[in-house]
Design an enzyme around this catalytic site. Structure first.
Site, mmCIF file in Angstrom:
data_model
loop_
_atom_site.group_PDB
_atom_site.id
_atom_site.type_symbol
_atom_site.label_atom_id
_atom_site.label_comp_id
_atom_site.label_asym_id
_atom_site.label_seq_id
_atom_site.Cartn_x
_atom_site.Cartn_y
_atom_site.Cartn_z
ATOM 1 N N CYS A 17 2.950 2.893 -4.503
ATOM 2 C CA CYS A 17 2.505 1.878 -3.542
ATOM 3 C C CYS A 17 3.653 0.999 -3.040
ATOM 4 O O CYS A 17 4.457 0.508 -3.829
ATOM 5 C CB CYS A 17 1.439 1.007 -4.204
ATOM 6 N N CYS A 35 1.880 -0.017 -9.194
ATOM 7 C CA CYS A 35 1.473 1.384 -9.082
ATOM 8 C C CYS A 35 2.641 2.148 -8.459
ATOM 9 O O CYS A 35 3.254 1.668 -7.504
ATOM 10 C CB CYS A 35 0.211 1.525 -8.231
ATOM 11 N N CYS A 55 2.838 -7.510 -5.278
ATOM 12 C CA CYS A 55 1.816 -7.190 -6.269
ATOM 13 C C CYS A 55 2.487 -6.930 -7.601
ATOM 14 O O CYS A 55 3.548 -6.326 -7.667
ATOM 15 C CB CYS A 55 1.013 -5.958 -5.837
ATOM 16 N N CYS A 95 -8.552 -5.296 7.190
ATOM 17 C CA CYS A 95 -8.015 -5.135 5.841
ATOM 18 C C CYS A 95 -7.138 -6.357 5.554
ATOM 19 O O CYS A 95 -6.140 -6.586 6.225
ATOM 20 C CB CYS A 95 -7.228 -3.834 5.819
ATOM 21 N N GLU A 128 0.650 -8.602 5.535
ATOM 22 C CA GLU A 128 0.121 -7.898 6.693
ATOM 23 C C GLU A 128 -1.383 -7.727 6.625
ATOM 24 O O GLU A 128 -1.987 -7.746 5.547
ATOM 25 C CB GLU A 128 0.816 -6.558 6.881
ATOM 26 N N CYS A 154 -1.564 -0.567 3.424
ATOM 27 C CA CYS A 154 -1.059 -1.900 3.676
ATOM 28 C C CYS A 154 0.201 -2.106 2.849
ATOM 29 O O CYS A 154 0.338 -1.545 1.780
ATOM 30 C CB CYS A 154 -2.111 -2.919 3.242
HETATM 31 N N1 SAH Z 1 -4.694 -3.732 -5.267
HETATM 32 C C1 SAH Z 1 -5.911 -3.207 -4.790
HETATM 33 C C2 SAH Z 1 -6.106 -3.358 -3.299
HETATM 34 C C3 SAH Z 1 -4.929 -3.068 -2.422
HETATM 35 S S1 SAH Z 1 -4.386 -1.408 -2.262
HETATM 36 C C4 SAH Z 1 -6.066 -1.768 -5.209
HETATM 37 O O1 SAH Z 1 -5.108 -1.179 -5.694
HETATM 38 O O2 SAH Z 1 -7.171 -1.259 -5.087
HETATM 39 C C5 SAH Z 1 -5.640 -0.638 -1.265
HETATM 40 C C6 SAH Z 1 -5.713 0.871 -1.460
HETATM 41 O O3 SAH Z 1 -4.591 1.538 -0.855
HETATM 42 C C7 SAH Z 1 -5.694 1.277 -2.929
HETATM 43 O O4 SAH Z 1 -6.660 2.260 -3.170
HETATM 44 C C8 SAH Z 1 -4.298 1.829 -3.071
HETATM 45 O O5 SAH Z 1 -4.200 2.662 -4.167
HETATM 46 C C9 SAH Z 1 -4.099 2.512 -1.748
HETATM 47 N N2 SAH Z 1 -2.711 2.854 -1.433
HETATM 48 C C10 SAH Z 1 -1.596 2.206 -1.804
HETATM 49 N N3 SAH Z 1 -0.507 2.827 -1.317
HETATM 50 C C11 SAH Z 1 -0.946 3.889 -0.614
HETATM 51 C C12 SAH Z 1 -0.308 4.924 0.122
HETATM 52 N N4 SAH Z 1 0.996 4.968 0.235
HETATM 53 N N5 SAH Z 1 -1.083 5.860 0.709
HETATM 54 C C13 SAH Z 1 -2.425 5.811 0.606
HETATM 55 N N6 SAH Z 1 -3.091 4.867 -0.063
HETATM 56 C C14 SAH Z 1 -2.355 3.909 -0.680
HETATM 57 FE FE1 SF4 Z 2 -0.927 -3.453 -6.391
HETATM 58 FE FE2 SF4 Z 2 -0.509 -1.399 -4.770
HETATM 59 FE FE3 SF4 Z 2 -1.376 -0.985 -7.235
HETATM 60 FE FE4 SF4 Z 2 -3.040 -2.092 -5.448
HETATM 61 S S1 SF4 Z 2 -2.164 -0.031 -5.361
HETATM 62 S S2 SF4 Z 2 -2.669 -2.751 -7.563
HETATM 63 S S3 SF4 Z 2 -1.566 -3.287 -4.236
HETATM 64 S S4 SF4 Z 2 0.626 -1.884 -6.657
#
Ligand code: SAH
Ligand code: SF4
Length: 362
Positions: free
Chosen positions: A128, A125, A121, A114, A93, A342
C-alpha cells in the site's frame, strides 16, 4: 500554523455550548450550521442573520478556510482524485467516483467519495502506498467533513455515498471518525445517512466490536487480502496482532448486531494471494459470515514490486469463487482502477521533483 480550531470540527451540541458561553440564544447554533452546510458560505461575515459581534467572535475563535486543492486528476464522468494540502502542509487525497457500479450500495446514480482519515498510515501493509512513509497524524473530524464539502464545491456534484477508504486506518482514528460521521449524517450537517457510509478497516478486531455496539447502521468493509494466516501475514503486519480467527469473530459479531452483510475486500496480487488454494479458504470464510466479496485487481505502486495478475488469472480466481456459491464481484471498469488506491496521488506528488505546490486550484 494558525492554532484556531476549524469550525467544521463542531457538532450541533458543541456549537450550542459555545453559543451559550456568548450569552446568545441556542438557536444561533443552528443558524451557523445552516450557513455552513446548506448555504456553504466561506466567510463568517457572510452570516448575515447574526450580529456583527457574534460574527467577529466566531472569526476570532474558529477557522473557516476551505481546504486547499493542490492537484486534481481525472474529469467529467471518470474517477477524479483531489490532492489537498492541510493547514500544516501535510497532504491527503480524496477520490470522487461517479456512478459506481458493483461498489458499495446500489448502482445507478451513486456519487461516491472516498475519504481519507489520517495523514499516512501506521499499519504498513506491504502493498500500500499510504503506509509507505508511515503515519504522521490523525485527521480532525472537520478535515474529514471538509473533504466532502470541498469536492462538492470543486466538482459541482452532490455526493450521496461515503467510503472511508482513503489514506489511513479509520478505526485507528476512532473518536474523530465518529464525530465526523455525526456531522456527515445529521440533518443539520451534510445529511448522508449511515446506510450510505462505509468504513473500510484492515482488521482492528476490538474496534470492530466497539463499532458494532454503536447505534449506527454503518456498512463495514474488511480488507482481507489473504484467506489464511500464512498469506495474510506476509502482506499485512496487523494479522500478527489480530489473526483471522479473531477478525472473523469480530466480523460475525458486527454482522449479527447490525443484521448486515459485510464486504470482504480482496486485492489480487500475482503469486501472492491469487492461487486457487486461497479460493476455497476465502469461500469458506465468506460462507460462514454470509459476506460479499469484492475482488480488486492490484494497482501497481511505484517503488513496490507487487504485480496485478493477468486478466486470465483474475477471471480464473473470480469464476472459481462464484462456482463455490459465494456472492463476489470483480472490478473491471477501466476508469475505476484508481478508486481503491488512495494514497497514490500523494505519493506520486511527493516523488515529483517539479511539483512545488504552486499549481494551486483553490
Ligand atoms: N486502512 C483501511 C482503509 C484504507 S485502504 C483498509 O486498509 O481497509 C482502502 C482499500 O484499498 C483497502 O482494501 C486496501 O487494502 C486497498 N489498497 C491499498 N493499496 C492498494 C493498491 N495498490 N491497489 C489496490 N487496492 C489497494
Ligand atoms: Fe494502512 Fe494501507 Fe494497510 Fe489500509 S491498506 S491499513 S491504508 S497501510
Amino acid at each position: 500554523m494558525d492554532k484556531k480550531p476549524s469550525i467544521f470540527n463542531l457538532p450541533l451540541s458543541g456549537l450550542e455550548a459555545w453559543v451559550a458561553t456568548r450569552r446568545e440564544p441556542l438557536y444561533r447554533a443552528k443558524q451557523v450550521l445552516q450557513w455552513l452546510y446548506q448555504k456553504r458560505i466561506t466567510r463568517f461575515r457572510e452570516m448575515s442573520d447574526l450580529s456583527e459581534r457574534l460574527r467577529d467572535e466566531l472569526d476570532r475563535e474558529f477557522l473557516l478556510e476551505p481546504l486547499a486543492c493542490v492537484r486534481k486528476t481525472g474529469s467529467g464522468d471518470t474517477t477524479q482524485k483531489f490532492l489537498f494540502a492541510l493547514r500544516d502542509q501535510s497532504f491527503i487525497e480524496s477520490v470522487l467516483i461517479p456512478a459506481s457500479p458493483a461498489l458499495y450500495g446500489s448502482p445507478s446514480d451513486r456519487k461516491t467519495l472516498c475519504v481519507s482519515t489520517q495523514v499516512g498510515c501506521a499499519y504498513g501493509c506491504k502493498f500500500c502506498a499510504s503506509g509507505l512513509e508511515g503515519w504522521t497524524r490523525n485527521l480532525e473530524p472537520g478535515e474529514m467533513v471538509e473533504q466532502i464539502l470541498r469536492v462538492e464545491a470543486l466538482s459541482g456534484e452532490k455526493i450521496n455515498n461515503i467510503v472511508f477508504m482513503g489514506m489511513g486506518e479509520p478505526l485507528a482514528n476512532y473518536q474523530n471518525l465518529l464525530q465526523a460521521i455525526e456531522i456527515i449524517r445529521a440533518p443539520w450537517g451534510i445529511g448522508i445517512g449511515a446506510r450510505h457510509i462505509t468504513i473500510s478497516t484492515s482488521g482492528l478486531a476490538p474496534r470492530i466490536r466497539e463499532l458494532a455496539d454503536q447505534p449506527l447502521q454503518i456498512r463495514l468493509a474488511v480488507s482481507l487480502h489473504g484467506a489464511t494466516d500464512a498469506v495474510r501475514e506476509k502482506i499485512m503486519p496487523i494479522n500478527r496482532k489480530f489473526n483471522l480467527a479473531a477478525l472473523m469473530d469480530a466480523c460475525a459479531y458486527y454482522g449479527e448486531k447490525k443484521h448486515q452483510r459485510i464486504t470482504f475486500e480482496y486485492i489480487l496480487i500475482e503469486n501472492v494471494n491469487d492461487g486457487l488454494d486461497q479460493v476455497m479458504e476465502l469461500a469458506g470464510l465468506a460462507r460462514r459470515l454470509e459476506a460479499k466479496i469484492n475482488l480488486i485487481p492490484y494497482n501497481t505502486v511505484e517503488g513496490l514490486s507487487w504485480k496485478r495478475p493477468s486478466q486470465t488469472r483474475q477471471q480464473t480466481f473470480y469464476r472459481a469463487l462464484r462456482k463455490s456459491g459465494v456472492d463476489a464481484t470483480i472490478r473491471r471498469e477501466k476508469g475505476h482502477d484508481i478508486d481503491a488506491a488512495c494514497g497514490q496521488l500523494r505519493l506520486q506528488t511527493m516523488q515529483d521533483k517539479n511539483f512545488a505546490g504552486s499549481n494551486n486550484l483553490r
